[in-house]
Enzyme design. Sequence first.
Site, mmCIF file in Angstrom:
data_model
loop_
_atom_site.group_PDB
_atom_site.id
_atom_site.type_symbol
_atom_site.label_atom_id
_atom_site.label_comp_id
_atom_site.label_asym_id
_atom_site.label_seq_id
_atom_site.Cartn_x
_atom_site.Cartn_y
_atom_site.Cartn_z
ATOM 1 N N CYS A 2 13.271 14.713 -25.942
ATOM 2 C CA CYS A 2 13.429 16.131 -25.614
ATOM 3 C C CYS A 2 14.863 16.588 -25.881
ATOM 4 C CB CYS A 2 13.143 16.360 -24.137
ATOM 5 S SG CYS A 2 11.526 15.799 -23.640
ATOM 6 N N ARG A 27 15.785 14.972 -33.147
ATOM 7 C CA ARG A 27 15.551 14.035 -32.051
ATOM 8 C C ARG A 27 14.070 13.689 -31.904
ATOM 9 N NH1 ARG A 27 19.832 14.015 -28.225
ATOM 10 N NH2 ARG A 27 18.420 13.701 -26.503
ATOM 11 N N TRP A 72 9.182 16.175 -26.223
ATOM 12 C CA TRP A 72 8.548 14.991 -26.780
ATOM 13 C C TRP A 72 7.687 14.445 -25.647
ATOM 14 C CZ3 TRP A 72 8.645 9.572 -26.055
ATOM 15 C CH2 TRP A 72 8.194 8.820 -27.142
ATOM 16 N N ASN A 96 14.859 16.911 -19.604
ATOM 17 C CA ASN A 96 14.744 15.744 -20.477
ATOM 18 C C ASN A 96 14.810 14.519 -19.569
ATOM 19 O OD1 ASN A 96 15.034 13.696 -22.349
ATOM 20 N ND2 ASN A 96 17.095 14.302 -23.015
ATOM 21 N N GLY A 97 13.877 13.564 -19.753
ATOM 22 C CA GLY A 97 13.886 12.361 -18.918
ATOM 23 C C GLY A 97 12.529 12.171 -18.267
ATOM 24 N N GLU A 484 13.741 -5.324 -41.088
ATOM 25 C CA GLU A 484 14.200 -3.945 -41.173
ATOM 26 C C GLU A 484 13.418 -3.184 -42.257
ATOM 27 O OE1 GLU A 484 15.678 -1.975 -39.411
ATOM 28 O OE2 GLU A 484 16.490 -0.405 -40.683
ATOM 29 N N LYS A 488 11.108 0.112 -41.587
ATOM 30 C CA LYS A 488 11.307 1.373 -42.320
ATOM 31 C C LYS A 488 9.987 1.840 -42.923
ATOM 32 C CE LYS A 488 14.291 2.395 -41.021
ATOM 33 N NZ LYS A 488 15.328 1.818 -40.229
ATOM 34 N N GLU A 491 7.465 3.004 -40.242
ATOM 35 C CA GLU A 491 7.971 4.157 -39.503
ATOM 36 C C GLU A 491 7.743 5.479 -40.251
ATOM 37 O OE1 GLU A 491 12.149 3.607 -38.947
ATOM 38 O OE2 GLU A 491 12.157 4.668 -37.045
ATOM 39 N N HIS A 507 1.670 -20.859 -42.463
ATOM 40 C CA HIS A 507 1.216 -21.154 -41.100
ATOM 41 C C HIS A 507 0.305 -20.055 -40.558
ATOM 42 C CE1 HIS A 507 3.742 -24.689 -40.894
ATOM 43 N NE2 HIS A 507 4.728 -23.959 -41.397
ATOM 44 N N LYS A 606 14.310 10.393 -32.205
ATOM 45 C CA LYS A 606 15.554 9.797 -32.683
ATOM 46 C C LYS A 606 16.259 9.015 -31.567
ATOM 47 C CE LYS A 606 18.860 8.915 -35.545
ATOM 48 N NZ LYS A 606 18.585 7.813 -36.485
HETATM 49 O O1 M6R Z 1 20.148 4.655 -30.973
HETATM 50 P P1 M6R Z 1 19.708 3.218 -31.014
HETATM 51 O O2 M6R Z 1 20.335 2.471 -32.141
HETATM 52 O O3 M6R Z 1 19.887 2.514 -29.717
HETATM 53 O O4 M6R Z 1 18.148 3.269 -31.308
HETATM 54 C C1 M6R Z 1 17.372 2.120 -31.282
HETATM 55 C C2 M6R Z 1 16.026 2.358 -31.931
HETATM 56 O O5 M6R Z 1 15.310 3.327 -31.224
HETATM 57 C C3 M6R Z 1 16.171 2.812 -33.388
HETATM 58 O O6 M6R Z 1 16.932 1.927 -34.142
HETATM 59 C C4 M6R Z 1 14.783 2.950 -34.047
HETATM 60 O O7 M6R Z 1 14.189 1.695 -34.169
HETATM 61 C C5 M6R Z 1 14.913 3.642 -35.400
HETATM 62 N N1 M6R Z 1 14.055 4.788 -35.455
HETATM 63 C C6 M6R Z 1 14.555 2.771 -36.539
HETATM 64 O O8 M6R Z 1 14.677 3.424 -37.765
#
Ligand code: M6R
Length: 611
Positions: A2, A27, A72, A96-97, A484, A488, A491, A507, A606
Amino acid sequence: MCGIVAAASSNNIVPVLVEGLKRLEYRGYDSAGLAVIGSAGIERVRSVGRVAELESESAGTQAITGIAHTRWATHGIPSERNAHPHVSGSIAVVHNGIIENYETLRRELTAQGYVFTSDTDTESIAHLIQATLKTEPDLFKAVRIACQRLVGAYAIAVIDHTQPGKVIVAREGSPLLLGVSEPGKSTGNYAASDASALLQVTRNMVYLENGDIAELTASKVKITRLDGSPVERAIHVSELSAAAVELGNYQHYMQKEIFEQPEALANTLEIVGGSKSIQPGIFGAEAANLLADVDSILILACGTSSHSGYTARYWLEALAGVPCNVEIASEYRYRTSVANPRQLIVAISQSGETADTLAALRHAKALGQSKTLAICNVPESAIVRECTLRFITRAGPEIGVASTKAFTTQLAALFVLTLVMAKLRGKLSAEQEASYINELRHLPVAVNKVLSLENEIKTWAQRFADKHHALFLGRGMYYPIAMEGALKLKEISYIHAEAYPAGELKHGPLALVDADMPVISIAPNDRLLDKLKSNLKEVQARGGELYVFADQDSEIADSEGVHLLRLPEHYGQLSPILHVIPLQLLSYHVALVKGTDVDKPRNLAKSVTVE
Ligand code: M6R
């Protein structure tokens, strides 16, 4: 997560609220809304979808006091009735929270006759404040008293049409800052979830602490603690340029941020590149003493940030000889672990506000682990403020939900940590030190060369668009890079992807391999290349289609079912930083082909400021 924007001004604040929400879109959100104090009371507009829709729906609305929100969903589906602001009588609230005791509050307030019209936890805050106003008519005091009943995390902004011209904001656990009047430029005071929303009106930022509450009017800001005691909070002049959060000539923020990596790395490493030796002081004044006594390292992080930690583990153990573990923050915080006061806790986070990482850091400290280091991209964030040592990556604002430049700059910071630890432990000769500094200095140029592979990667991306699954393989320090790459791809293109250490294939996961399962492999020219090649043969023998990112001199050839792309140069220990770039580009171009919302992928946010 949020986003909140609030304003008290002598001018119309509706354009400021809308522009602020646009700046917070990155965000992640599913609905948006705003409320202002109009001549006849609270005027509220809410909509499911983009801020642009809210903008057209609120066209013509004018006011000098208001609050706005991107939601959100946590409690209740994305819908107009659940969108903020929530109203109770004369007041409106954005939040927010997560309020953990909202069910208790809801029962209590329902018994008092308040009618709930949403499924949110936030609405209980609105009714709670309204109920408190019955005995304490001053809005500031009423919000202060009401906040004392809230359990959980919150940043809130509140307006009351019977007390026009003021906004009350408070924070506990969720980010919130104030933007205060800039002489000659702005005529008002503002609050928001992050600075980017307020750069349009001011650069003067005040970071609220947990337990702070503030009253904003057009000309004044008052801050106290929740118990009413006054506090002074310093004004920081934000160095963020408005241009840094503009898209410029790029189609997406993710694309912009991938291409900003040479500059982000150069800025992050400026502190190292200019000197002949690496000093612990890079991590803070107390670093030399604190790090000299460290016997092991525990890295705490989430998502992409955890992948930089997993990569660094290989460096820290191999080059500095320091035992290192990496734990997903959300697991560590609830695990019974054995505390080690000589262990260095490294919290890695782009945002510095990730709820799980912050909670894990606090958990470690509560266990008596007082040696703490933050590696973070946001200097004023909670994680930085709560650690003794810090390294601020200078990646600049990262807007795309998929983390790219934050990752490579975290890796650079972790490599510097490795060198410092190696030096303190007598494991780094002057010659090696000079050679690594030289490599770090030239890293931005090396990254730039890898970016030139984009056109070839675009061609590959076409072949992924109709796939539903993908496997990523790597060995050694390239296994976290494969993780990673898989993150990506899933995501932003919504293709299910898994990463495996290549040796683990036989395995189990080999059973999945067929012509419909592309296998992406990282094949640097290192001592594990021959082993990796045998693993790739296993894939080929099962009819799997291989996409291999090799080095110039990796002895590997393309053939039937093997697509090969060579990186311009092998970069020794720092090569993982180069090898992740084509994986970022691949996921970006697959997402483009699939037509997904690259910068705001579905269901994601975000900054994950809730548990
Ligand atoms: O702000 P942060 O680095 O703590 O965030 C951690 C994860 O939420 C963040 O890296 C998330 O996995 C990304 N969207 C990946 O691209």
